[in-house]
Design a protein around this motif. Structure first.
Motif, mmCIF file in Angstrom:
data_model
loop_
_atom_site.group_PDB
_atom_site.id
_atom_site.type_symbol
_atom_site.label_atom_id
_atom_site.label_comp_id
_atom_site.label_asym_id
_atom_site.label_seq_id
_atom_site.Cartn_x
_atom_site.Cartn_y
_atom_site.Cartn_z
ATOM 1 N N GLY A 298 0.736 -1.227 -0.164
ATOM 2 C CA GLY A 298 -0.001 0.160 -0.017
ATOM 3 C C GLY A 298 0.811 1.220 -0.057
ATOM 4 N N VAL A 299 2.151 1.030 0.318
ATOM 5 C CA VAL A 299 3.041 2.224 0.244
ATOM 6 C C VAL A 299 3.561 2.423 -1.074
ATOM 7 N N CYS A 300 3.785 1.709 -1.888
ATOM 8 C CA CYS A 300 4.217 2.008 -3.331
ATOM 9 C C CYS A 300 3.868 0.614 -3.972
ATOM 10 N N ARG A 301 3.825 0.232 -5.376
ATOM 11 C CA ARG A 301 3.471 -0.583 -6.030
ATOM 12 C C ARG A 301 4.588 -1.550 -6.196
ATOM 13 N N HIS A 302 5.719 -1.399 -5.846
ATOM 14 C CA HIS A 302 7.042 -2.154 -6.105
ATOM 15 C C HIS A 302 7.788 -1.816 -4.839
ATOM 16 N N PRO A 303 7.407 -2.284 -3.685
ATOM 17 C CA PRO A 303 8.124 -2.269 -2.411
ATOM 18 C C PRO A 303 9.316 -3.067 -2.543
ATOM 19 N N ASN A 304 9.470 -4.410 -2.996
ATOM 20 C CA ASN A 304 10.282 -5.179 -3.034
ATOM 21 C C ASN A 304 11.584 -4.646 -3.776
ATOM 22 N N TYR A 305 11.338 -3.953 -5.152
ATOM 23 C CA TYR A 305 12.453 -3.243 -5.716
ATOM 24 C C TYR A 305 13.194 -2.325 -4.914
ATOM 25 N N VAL A 306 12.183 -1.423 -4.120
ATOM 26 C CA VAL A 306 13.097 -0.331 -3.331
ATOM 27 C C VAL A 306 13.852 -1.079 -2.433
ATOM 28 N N GLY A 307 13.293 -2.104 -1.719
ATOM 29 C CA GLY A 307 14.469 -2.989 -0.556
ATOM 30 C C GLY A 307 15.596 -3.350 -1.503
ATOM 31 N N ASP A 308 15.441 -3.996 -2.616
ATOM 32 C CA ASP A 308 16.388 -4.575 -3.157
ATOM 33 C C ASP A 308 17.545 -3.477 -3.676
ATOM 34 N N TRP A 309 17.201 -2.406 -4.180
ATOM 35 C CA TRP A 309 17.911 -1.320 -4.248
ATOM 36 C C TRP A 309 18.728 -0.511 -3.140
ATOM 37 N N LEU A 310 17.832 -0.518 -1.922
ATOM 38 C CA LEU A 310 18.720 -0.019 -0.841
ATOM 39 C C LEU A 310 19.797 -0.907 -0.206
ATOM 40 N N MET A 311 19.559 -2.224 -0.527
ATOM 41 C CA MET A 311 20.633 -3.020 -0.006
ATOM 42 C C MET A 311 21.651 -2.999 -1.076
#
Length: 332
Positions: A257-270
């Motif tokens: 609900g925060v964004c449509r692709h939160p898994n991509y955000v986490g992946d990039w932060l790593m």
């Protein structure tokens, strides 16, 4: 997932075993003196050239084999009739030899496991040259943990675009067998010759960034996987959803609900956290998060095109009105 022919394929889910067996053998050979991991690091250019050649030969073989019979299931995007495009994107959807699915095997095994082993080879090389630093060890640990996490969740890859819709051509062959292990290991290779003298607070902040990225990445993917398998599971039953005319439900709360692709955000932060552990003296270690960010932006656009076709313009627009941000809230 069912193919467009209605057929379903079987896969051997044992990548975790491959990880431990590969690392166990390599480390055993190193510590018994049969093979020196530092010497493996010295073969980096030769190994990369070999991987490029293997990628090209395998891609050509797969392209030729895709014409072996008229009933071969081709990828919708890989049967254009243009040799160069079809060779690049991959003509056959699921090339197989017996039980071995070539695309699924290459997606997770040689490249990811090779990336982890190369990192530890560079750590051994740094130890021999007396340039070992906390940074190189932390990066090797974090990235091996990332690889192992992906292999533990191997079955989840069966729903990914690479497996479901893309053919297996040079793009994926080169990406899996050459790009991932050799480009992703550039940070540890850099730190062998340029050890970073970083303060303890800086290292802690980098580790926090990696941990934050992993929490978002794994939390979002786990939430999605549980919901797909059992929407009534107590761990996801509280999530808000939007019903679509296709009979499917889209999550509109929690991570999704925060964004449509939160898994991509986490992946990039790593990826950004790993690069930061290399210090700020050079740009080379930051190539990975830069490239990865561009890749994820492109992948996000492809995902949304697929979702638009799957759910229809009306439902997809309604979903986008609820979950407004694609990746970063208030930014994009």
């Amino acid at each position: 997932m069912p193919l467009r022919t209605g057929e379903t394929l079987s896969y051997r889910i044992n990548a975790v075993h491959a990880f431990f067996v590969s690392h166990g053998i390599i480390f055993a050979l190193h510590y018994t003196g049969v093979m020196n991991l530092a010497a493996l690091a010295g073969l980096y250019p030769s190994l990369m050239l070999a991987a490029i050649i293997i990628s090209a030969v395998l891609s050509l073989g797969l392209y030729v084999a895709s014409y072996r019979r008229s009933t071969v299931l081709t990828a919708l995007s890989g049967n254009s009739g243009n040799f160069f495009y079809d060779f690049w994107i991959g003509r056959e959807l699921n090339p197989r030899t017996g039980f071995l699915d070539w695309k699924f095997y290459c997606e997770l095994r040689p490249g990811l496991i090779g990336w982890s082993i190369l990192n530890w080879a560079f750590v051994c090389q740094a130890m021999e040259q007396h340039t070992v630093s906390p940074s190189i060890v932390l990066i090797a640990l974090f990235q091996s943990g990332y690889v192992l996490d992906g292999l533990f969740m191997e079955a989840g890859n069966l729903t990914m675009m690479d497996i479901v819709t893309d053919g297996f051509g040079f793009m994926l062959c080169f990406g899996d067998l050459t790009w991932v292990p050799f480009i992703y290991a550039l940070q540890t290779r850099y730190l062998v010759a340029h050890p970073a003298a970083l303060s303890a607070p800086y290292l802690v902040l980098c580790c926090i960034l990696v941990a934050l990225g992993y929490t978002i990445f794994r939390g979002a993917n786990t939430q999605k996987d549980i919901f797909r398998s059992n929407p009534k599971d107590p761990r996801v039953a509280h999530l808000q959803v939007m019903k679509t005319s296709a009979g499917k439900s889209l999550i509109t709360s929690g991570y999704w609900g925060v964004c449509r692709h939160p898994n991509y955000v986490g992946d990039w932060l790593m990826a950004l956290g790993w690069a930061a552990l290399s210090g700020t003296a050079a740009a080379l270690p930051y190539f990975h998060p830069l490239y990865f960010g561009i890749l994820l932006l492109h992948r996000q656009l492809r995902d949304e095109e697929h979702m638009l076709a799957k759910y229809g313009a009306e439902d997809w627009e309604a979903f986008c009105n609820v979950v407004r941000y694609r990746l970063f809230p208030y930014v994009y």
